[in-house]
Design a protein around this motif. Structure first.
Motif, PDB file in Angstrom:
ATOM      1  N   HIS A  58      54.104  -8.668  10.179  1.00  0.00           N
ATOM      2  CA  HIS A  58      55.013  -8.480   9.059  1.00  0.00           C
ATOM      3  C   HIS A  58      54.301  -8.129   7.759  1.00  0.00           C
ATOM      4  O   HIS A  58      54.880  -7.506   6.869  1.00  0.00           O
ATOM      5  CB  HIS A  58      55.834  -9.756   8.831  1.00  0.00           C
ATOM      6  CG  HIS A  58      56.622 -10.193  10.009  1.00  0.00           C
ATOM      7  ND1 HIS A  58      56.190 -11.170  10.864  1.00  0.00           N
ATOM      8  CD2 HIS A  58      57.827  -9.772  10.498  1.00  0.00           C
ATOM      9  CE1 HIS A  58      57.088 -11.352  11.826  1.00  0.00           C
ATOM     10  NE2 HIS A  58      58.089 -10.521  11.627  1.00  0.00           N
ATOM     11  N   ALA A  88      59.676 -11.359   6.409  1.00  0.00           N
ATOM     12  CA  ALA A  88      60.021 -11.414   7.834  1.00  0.00           C
ATOM     13  C   ALA A  88      61.523 -11.363   8.044  1.00  0.00           C
ATOM     14  O   ALA A  88      62.012 -11.651   9.133  1.00  0.00           O
ATOM     15  CB  ALA A  88      59.454 -12.684   8.469  1.00  0.00           C
ATOM     16  N   ARG A 126      57.638  -1.758   7.887  1.00  0.00           N
ATOM     17  CA  ARG A 126      56.709  -2.803   7.457  1.00  0.00           C
ATOM     18  C   ARG A 126      55.451  -2.838   8.319  1.00  0.00           C
ATOM     19  O   ARG A 126      54.562  -3.653   8.071  1.00  0.00           O
ATOM     20  CB  ARG A 126      57.414  -4.155   7.437  1.00  0.00           C
ATOM     21  CG  ARG A 126      57.678  -4.785   8.764  1.00  0.00           C
ATOM     22  CD  ARG A 126      58.507  -6.061   8.618  1.00  0.00           C
ATOM     23  NE  ARG A 126      59.930  -5.773   8.650  1.00  0.00           N
ATOM     24  CZ  ARG A 126      60.832  -6.413   7.924  1.00  0.00           C
ATOM     25  NH1 ARG A 126      60.474  -7.372   7.119  1.00  0.00           N
ATOM     26  NH2 ARG A 126      62.095  -6.092   8.007  1.00  0.00           N
ATOM     27  N   CYS A 147      57.326  -5.874  15.841  1.00  0.00           N
ATOM     28  CA  CYS A 147      57.461  -7.216  15.284  1.00  0.00           C
ATOM     29  C   CYS A 147      58.916  -7.638  15.414  1.00  0.00           C
ATOM     30  O   CYS A 147      59.811  -6.798  15.559  1.00  0.00           O
ATOM     31  CB  CYS A 147      57.010  -7.289  13.824  1.00  0.00           C
ATOM     32  SG  CYS A 147      58.058  -6.365  12.681  1.00  0.00           S
ATOM     33  N   VAL A 185      62.017  -9.701  13.518  1.00  0.00           N
ATOM     34  CA  VAL A 185      62.419 -10.139  12.184  1.00  0.00           C
ATOM     35  C   VAL A 185      63.808 -10.753  12.261  1.00  0.00           C
ATOM     36  O   VAL A 185      64.547 -10.543  13.220  1.00  0.00           O
ATOM     37  CB  VAL A 185      62.409  -8.968  11.174  1.00  0.00           C
ATOM     38  CG1 VAL A 185      61.030  -8.355  11.067  1.00  0.00           C
ATOM     39  CG2 VAL A 185      63.444  -7.923  11.543  1.00  0.00           C
ATOM     40  N   GLU A 235      53.533 -13.361  15.927  1.00  0.00           N
ATOM     41  CA  GLU A 235      53.975 -14.156  14.783  1.00  0.00           C
ATOM     42  C   GLU A 235      53.834 -15.652  15.049  1.00  0.00           C
ATOM     43  O   GLU A 235      54.284 -16.475  14.254  1.00  0.00           O
ATOM     44  CB  GLU A 235      55.420 -13.835  14.432  1.00  0.00           C
ATOM     45  CG  GLU A 235      56.441 -14.298  15.458  1.00  0.00           C
ATOM     46  CD  GLU A 235      57.863 -14.268  14.911  1.00  0.00           C
ATOM     47  OE1 GLU A 235      58.071 -13.799  13.784  1.00  0.00           O
ATOM     48  OE2 GLU A 235      58.762 -14.727  15.639  1.00  0.00           O
TER      49      GLU A 235
END
Length: 639
Positions: A451, A489, A538, A545, A547, A617
Motif C-alpha cells: 500500500h 489502505a 497505489r 494488494c 484494500v 500486508e
C-alpha cells in the motif's frame, strides 16, 4: 461479655505471603513503620468523618493522634491510634485474608525479586502493608475496638500460618499494633527500631505531611543532668497542598508523591494549583515517570484522593479524573462539598464536574508545555503513557484538539524521531490535502506493505500507527486542522500533483478497457474472497494488494473485536492489481487466449495473486494449505 478465643488459619495466599515476608531478605525494612503509621492515619480520617456524619456515634474526637511507644528492654514498638477501630469481623476479614485483587501477581513478584526489587515498591502496590511487620517481628499483637462498640478484639500471630483472636472487655478506642522485634542482627543489617533517632528519621522521611500529630515520649536531659520524659510531636502536620509553593521544596513534594503512589522513583512533573471564586479547592497532582504495573488492568485503582477541608473522604476518586488520565496521582482538597457524599453523588455534582474540567485542562496544558520545552522528558512520558492518552480521543470530545496536539507518532519522515500532527502538516507537499496514515501490527509490516509503495515513490509522508488503540481512534477522529485523516489502505487513492507521472484521461480509459475482461473474470473467480477487483494507482513494484472501502473495518480491528468475544461479520475486501507488473500483464494475455488457455492454471494463478496480496500486508489466509499446494505446483512446473 463472653471471652471468646479462637485459633484460626490464614487464607492460603496470606500464608504464602507471610512466609515470603518472614524468610526473604530486603534492603529497606523501614517500610513496616511507614505502613503502620499510614494505616493509623486512615483510621483517624475515618473517625473524624464518622463523627461529622453520625452525630449520635459514641466517638471521642477531641484529641485524635498517633502515638509511638517503645520498650527497649522488651524490644517492642507499638503504633497506637484513637481512630475508628475495628470489629472482630473486620479483623478477620482485613488481616486474616487478602481480599485485594492482584495477590497472585504480588506473590510471583516477591518470589522472583529477592534483592532485585525493593520491598517497599511491591508492598505498597498491593495494599498489604500490615504484613510488612513480619519482616522485623517475631510476633505481632493487635488490640482494637470499633467506635460505638463496647467490647474489643485482641489478635496475635507469629506469622507461621495461624493467628489467635480473642474478644476482650478493656480495649480503648482505636487500634494499637505492637511489634515484638527480632534480635538485632548485624549480618542482616537490621536497624534497631527501638532507637529514637531511627524512628524520627522514618517519620520525617515518610510521614511528615500527615495531618494528625505523631507523638512519642522521649527522654531529655536538663542542664543539671537530670532526665525527664517529654512527649514530642515528630511530624510537621502541614498538608503540602495547602502551603504556598515557595514554602515547599522538591524533596517534600517527592515524599508526598511516594506516599500516594508507592512509586519510589521521583515524579516526572508536579502540578500545584488552586481554584478560587464560587468553588474553592486546592490540588496537588503528579505525573509519574513510569507506568504502574496495573495501568491496563480492568478495575485498577486511580490515584486521586479527595479531601474536604482536610478531612479525608475517599481514595480513588474517579469523578475527578477521566479514565485516560488514570495514571495521574495526587490530592484534591475541596472547601464547599458536603462531607456525607457518595461516589454516585460525586459523579453528578456540578462543582465536582467543574473541578474535573479544570484539572484535565491543567494536566493537558502541562503536557503541552513539557512537549514544547523538554523533548527528552516528553519522550519519556509518551513512551510510558502515550497509548493511554490516545484513549482520550475516544472519550473526551471537549479536549480532542488538545489531545491531538499531544500525539507523538512514528512516520516515514524519520525512522528515529516521532512527529506531531502539527509538524506533519507543516511538511505536507504542495497540493496535498489529506494526512496519510496506515495502521498495522509493526513498523516493518507497514513499511514493507504494498500500500505504501506509491507514497514512498512520490515522497509523501505516511504516519505509521501500530498501537491497538490506533485502530479505533483514527476511525473516530475524521480531521485535524481542517485536513482529513486518510488511510492509505482504504478507498481510492489519487495522489495528484505529479503531472509528469499521471496518465492522460485517454490512456487511463484505454487501460481500463484492456483489463476489463480480466477484472470481471477475476471478480467472479474470487467471489468468495473479494467484493471487487480493480486496477490500482497505489502500487509501483508489487503485483497486487487488498484494500478496504472507505468506511470498512480494518482486518486488525476485526480481529480485535473477535478476540473480545464480539461476533463481527467477515468483510470482503477489494483486490487491486498493478497493470504494469509482468505477472498481472501476463495473466491478462493468458486470459485473452480464451479456449487455448488452461482454465485451472488461470484460476490457480488468480488465487495465488490474491494470497500473495493478503500475506504482503501481514494478513492470514483462510486456507493456507491450498495456497502452499498451488504454489508448489507452479514452482514444479517452472523447473
Amino acid at each position: 461479655m463472653s471471652n471468646r478465643i479462637e485459633t484460626l488459619e490464614f487464607q492460603a495466599e496470606a500464608r504464602q505471603l507471610l512466609q515470603l515476608m518472614v524468610h526473604s531478605i530486603y534492603s529497606d525494612k523501614d517500610v513496616f513503620l511507614r505502613e503502620l503509621i499510614s494505616n493509623a492515619s486512615d483510621a483517624l480520617d475515618k473517625a473524624r468523618l464518622e463523627s461529622l456524619v453520625d452525630g449520635d456515634l459514641d466517638l471521642d474526637t477531641s484529641d485524635l493522634h498517633i502515638a509511638i511507644e517503645v520498650d527497649r528492654e522488651k524490644r517492642t514498638l507499638t503504633v497506637r491510634d484513637n481512630g475508628i477501630g475495628m470489629s472482630r469481623d473486620d479483623v478477620v476479614s482485613l488481616i486474616g485474608t487478602i481480599a485485594k485483587s492482584g495477590t497472585a501477581e504480588l506473590l510471583r513478584k516477591l518470589r522472583e525479586s529477592k534483592e532485585a526489587t525493593p520491598a517497599n515498591e511491591l508492598i505498597g502496590q498491593f495494599g498489604v502493608g500490615f504484613y510488612a511487620t513480619f519482616m522485623v517481628a517475631d510476633t505481632v499483637t493487635l488490640l482494637t475496638r470499633r467506635a460505638g462498640q463496647t467490647g474489643g478484639t485482641r489478635w496475635e500471630s507469629a506469622g507461621e500460618g495461624t493467628y489467635v483472636i480473642e474478644t476482650v472487655d478493656d480495649a480503648p478506642q482505636g487500634t494499637s499494633v505492637t511489634v515484638h522485634l527480632k534480635p538485632v542482627d548485624d549480618e542482616d543489617h537490621l536497624f534497631d527500631y527501638t532507637d529514637e533517632r531511627k524512628i524520627r528519621e522514618i517519620v520525617k522521611r515518610y510521614s511528615d505531611f500527615i495531618a494528625w500529630p505523631i507523638r512519642m515520649a522521649v527522654e531529655t536531659t536538663g542542664e543539671d543532668g537530670a532526665t525527664s520524659t517529654d512527649v514530642q510531636t515528630l511530624n510537621s502536620m502541614k498538608a503540602l497542598w495547602a502551603r504556598p509553593r515557595n514554602e515547599v521544596d522538591k524533596v517534600e513534594y517527592h515524599e508526598l508523591y511516594r506516599h500516594l503512589s508507592h512509586d519510589w522513583t521521583d515524579p516526572l512533573e508536579i502540578i500545584h494549583m488552586k481554584g478560587e471564586g464560587v468553588f474553592e479547592y486546592e490540588a496537588l497532582l503528579f505525573l509519574p515517570a513510569h507506568a504502574p504495573f496495573d495501568l491496563f488492568t480492568q478495575g485498577a485503582r486511580r490515584g486521586i484522593q479527595l479531601y474536604v477541608k482536610r478531612v479525608f473522604i475517599m481514595d480513588d476518586c474517579q469523578a475527578l479524573m477521566p479514565n485516560y488520565l488514570r495514571f495521574v496521582k495526587g490530592v484534591v482538597d475541596a472547601h464547599d462539598l458536603s462531607l456525607n457524599i457518595s461516589r454516585e453523588i460525586l459523579q453528578r455534582d456540578r462543582q465536582i464536574q467543574l473541578v474535573r474540567r479544570r484539572l484535565v485542562k491543567k494536566v493537558l496544558s502541562t503536557l503541552s508545555t513539557l512537549q514544547e520545552n523538554d523533548a527528552e522528558r516528553y519522550r519519556t512520558f509518551w513512551k510510558e503513557f502515550g497509548s493511554v492518552i490516545k484513549e482520550g480521543l475516544l472519550d473526551d470530545a471537549d479536549n480532542q484538539e488538545s489531545i491531538l496536539d499531544l500525539l507523538s507518532l512514528a512516520s516515514t519522515h524519520d525512522a528515529a524521531e516521532p512527529t506531531t500532527l502539527r509538524q506533519y502538516v507543516e511538511r505536507m507537499k504542495d497540493g496535498q490535502s489529506d494526512i496519510y496514515y496506515m495502521t498495522g501490527e509493526s513498523r516493518s509490516l507497514v513499511e514493507n506493505s504494498p500500500h505504501i509503495e506509491a507514497f514512498q515513490a512520490r515522497g509523501y509522508e505516511v504516519l505509521i500507527l501500530t498501537d491497538p488503540v490506533d485502530e479505533v481512534w483514527v476511525e473516530r477522529v475524521a480531521r485535524y486542522d481542517g485536513r482529513a485523516l486518510q488511510s492509505i489502505a482504504k478507498g481510492q487513492v489519487d495522489l495528484g500533483g505529479e503531472e509528469e507521472e499521471q496518465s492522460t484521461d485517454a490512456e487511463r480509459e484505454q487501460r481500463e478497457q484492456d483489463f476489463s475482461a480480466l477484472l470481471s473474470w477475476m471478480a467472479e473467480s474470487l467471489r468468495e474472497e473479494v467484493r471487487e477487483v480493480r486496477l490500482s494507482t497505489r502500487l509501483t513494484t508489487s503485483p497486487a494488494c487488498v484494500v478496504g472501502d472507505t468506511h470498512d473495518m480494518t482486518p486488525t480491528l476485526e480481529k480485535m473485536y473477535r478476540a473480545m468475544g464480539q461476533d463481527v461479520p467477515r468483510q470482503k475486501r477489494i483486490l487491486e492489481l498493478n497493470p504494469t507488473h509482468p505477472l498481472v500483464s501476463g495473466l491478462r494475455k493468458a486470459h485473452e487466449q480464451g479456449a487455448e488457455a488452461d482454465a485451472d492454471v488461470l484460476a490457480g494463478t488468480a488465487e495465488l495473486l490474491y494470497g500473495m496480496a493478503v500475506l504482503a500486508e501481514g494478513g492470514e489466509l483462510r486456507d493456507p494449505s491450498r495456497f502452499t499446494r498451488l504454489l508448489a505446483d507452479r514452482l514444479a512446473n517452472a523447473l
